[in-house]
Design an enzyme around this catalytic site. Sequence first.
Site, mmCIF file in Angstrom:
data_model
loop_
_atom_site.group_PDB
_atom_site.id
_atom_site.type_symbol
_atom_site.label_atom_id
_atom_site.label_comp_id
_atom_site.label_asym_id
_atom_site.label_seq_id
_atom_site.Cartn_x
_atom_site.Cartn_y
_atom_site.Cartn_z
ATOM 1 N N LYS A 1 0.868 -1.172 0.000
ATOM 2 C CA LYS A 1 0.000 0.000 0.000
ATOM 3 C C LYS A 1 0.902 1.218 0.000
ATOM 4 O O LYS A 1 1.800 1.339 0.840
ATOM 5 C CB LYS A 1 -0.899 0.013 1.230
ATOM 6 N N SER B 1 -0.809 -0.835 -4.507
ATOM 7 C CA SER B 1 -2.098 -0.144 -4.515
ATOM 8 C C SER B 1 -1.935 1.202 -3.837
ATOM 9 O O SER B 1 -1.401 1.280 -2.722
ATOM 10 C CB SER B 1 -3.146 -0.988 -3.779
#
Length: 369
Positions: free
Chosen positions: A164, A233
């Site tokens: 992330k 992401s």
Amino acid sequence: MRTTSVGVFRIATIGPGDVSGLMNLIGSGTIDPRSILAILGKTEGNGGVNDFTREYAVSALCTALAPQLGLSPEAVEQRIAFVMSGGTEGVLSPHLTVFTRSKVERPAGPSDKRLCIGMAHTRDFLPEELGRSAQITETAKAVQVAMTDAGITDPADVHFVQIKCPLLTSERVAAANARGNKTVTTSAYSSMAYSRGASALGVAAALGEIGSDVRDEDVLRRYDLFSKVASTSSGIELMHNVVIVLGKSTSSASEFVIGHAVMEDAIDAAAVVSALNSVGLGLAPQSIADRELVNIFAKAEASPDGSVRGFRHTMLEDTDISSTRHARAAVGGLIAGLAGTGAVYVSGGAEHQGPAGGGPVAVIARLSD
């Protein structure tokens, strides 16, 4: 002999704030909240800059877990790695995948390699560092730390690295400008791709998939440079990278195994089948006598050259729907059809994550022993 046991639980959700499935498993004793290391989720947002379902889901989870752990919600977020991927287009189904890790006793003797997991964080980045060599270098360091945390010494035993990473906002761009520095882009949406790409190159550098001499100008340009196991992401809710390494180790006593393959393009069904076969599974239905499918993790993107196997696609030219939403729907449908379930983790935006237009696909299966 002391060793680790990794658990994996796929939990359906009825909305981004739904924590009932997880709390039921905790209430029944199936999951010890103290053993939760990471939670990956698919939420039904747009996956873009303004997708607040990701932050909402993390907030709901932290609030629910705080009393279970005797911590504040903020401390829970520091303890557990949360990666929420927005966008469940097509047949993709919103869900959580909860990873636990605990110490267990196992008799000494030979063992096959089972699922292991490790986690690490980078330092916070300055806005002007996103999408550039600083993010690549710091991510590479964090991947190596996470490998050690997982008990992995051989890069070949790494099968999926979930990251992330941050993105730019107008406020963050302005802060860089105030210091006399320029960001890699002034577009918040474009910054998501730069951040994903730099993070993926950090994985590739850490695992020896590419050399260490990657330059700023290689990001989103040198698509021949990529990782076969990276999945990154972007989100607005952080300014550092959260790194989760999934692989195999003989030090794990887990009842789960993991394998992966690399999709060459968005319709590469053979790669999905290969990934299923790597853990002893075939096509749907998802279980056989001694094992069952737990989840599939994959990256998806619209091929940057505008074609798939010689035929033009229009995903990059659609001004109504983002290309990442098209790609998630297409790849999600392909994988769901082969696996027999839409509850799979497909993340859009695969810059430097597999070959251009393709991406890695990993499968976790539970063994009956």
